[in-house]
Design a protein around this motif. Sequence first.
Motif, short mmCIF file in Angstrom:
data_model
loop_
_atom_site.label_atom_id
_atom_site.label_comp_id
_atom_site.label_asym_id
_atom_site.label_seq_id
_atom_site.Cartn_x
_atom_site.Cartn_y
_atom_site.Cartn_z
N TYR A 10 0.82 -1.22 0.00
CA TYR A 10 0.00 0.00 0.00
C TYR A 10 0.85 1.26 0.00
O TYR A 10 0.42 2.29 -0.53
CB TYR A 10 -0.98 0.01 1.18
CG TYR A 10 -2.15 -0.90 0.92
CD1 TYR A 10 -3.07 -0.60 -0.08
CD2 TYR A 10 -2.32 -2.07 1.64
CE1 TYR A 10 -4.14 -1.44 -0.35
CE2 TYR A 10 -3.39 -2.91 1.39
CZ TYR A 10 -4.29 -2.59 0.39
OH TYR A 10 -5.34 -3.43 0.12
N GLU A 17 -3.87 4.76 3.18
CA GLU A 17 -4.25 3.38 3.47
C GLU A 17 -3.23 2.71 4.38
O GLU A 17 -3.58 1.88 5.22
CB GLU A 17 -4.44 2.58 2.18
CG GLU A 17 -5.14 1.28 2.45
CD GLU A 17 -5.91 0.74 1.26
OE1 GLU A 17 -6.19 1.51 0.32
OE2 GLU A 17 -6.24 -0.44 1.28
N CYS A 155 -10.98 0.68 -4.13
CA CYS A 155 -10.45 0.56 -2.77
C CYS A 155 -11.57 0.23 -1.78
O CYS A 155 -12.65 0.83 -1.82
CB CYS A 155 -9.77 1.86 -2.37
SG CYS A 155 -9.13 1.84 -0.68
#
Length: 165
Positions: A10, A17, A155
């Motif tokens: 990430y 995130e 996401c």
Amino acid sequence: MDVTGTHIWYYFICKREVWLIAHNIAADQDDENMDIGRFINEQTYQRNKQEVLIGNIKVDRVRREDGQLVIGEVKKSSRYLESSRYQLLYYLQTLKKMGIVARGELLFPEEKRRETVELTSEAERQLDRAVEEIRIIARHPVPPLPEKISFCRNCAYREYCWAEG
């Protein structure tokens, strides 16, 4: 804080995130993309299924080829190739620190393709910088502000970042 392969993955896509995961804020577990990823991981490479937990890393596949250890990371697609490469490089670096020399393979079963990944000194320097920055991000009391990127569409945190209140 122990940095994991997920943090590394990430980090190269969305620093916000990274913070959410570091603070154990769960993503939408019913998100369609998470279901697809879990399905692919469960249904592919049945013969070589060997998910292995080593310290703070979880390797999807392990096998030996011509006397060399090969670790594999299964991905839904090659869309986030750089992140996938660094995640696998992080696994290789972690194994190297344990005295285990290996090479890596990124596996994209939906695309019927694989890519060999080998740890270089430049990649190790980049990983060291990433790990340091991940720890800095995690220590912040609030997440970085959201940035609209193409990843946001798929996401599992999109409602957390973009829901209007």
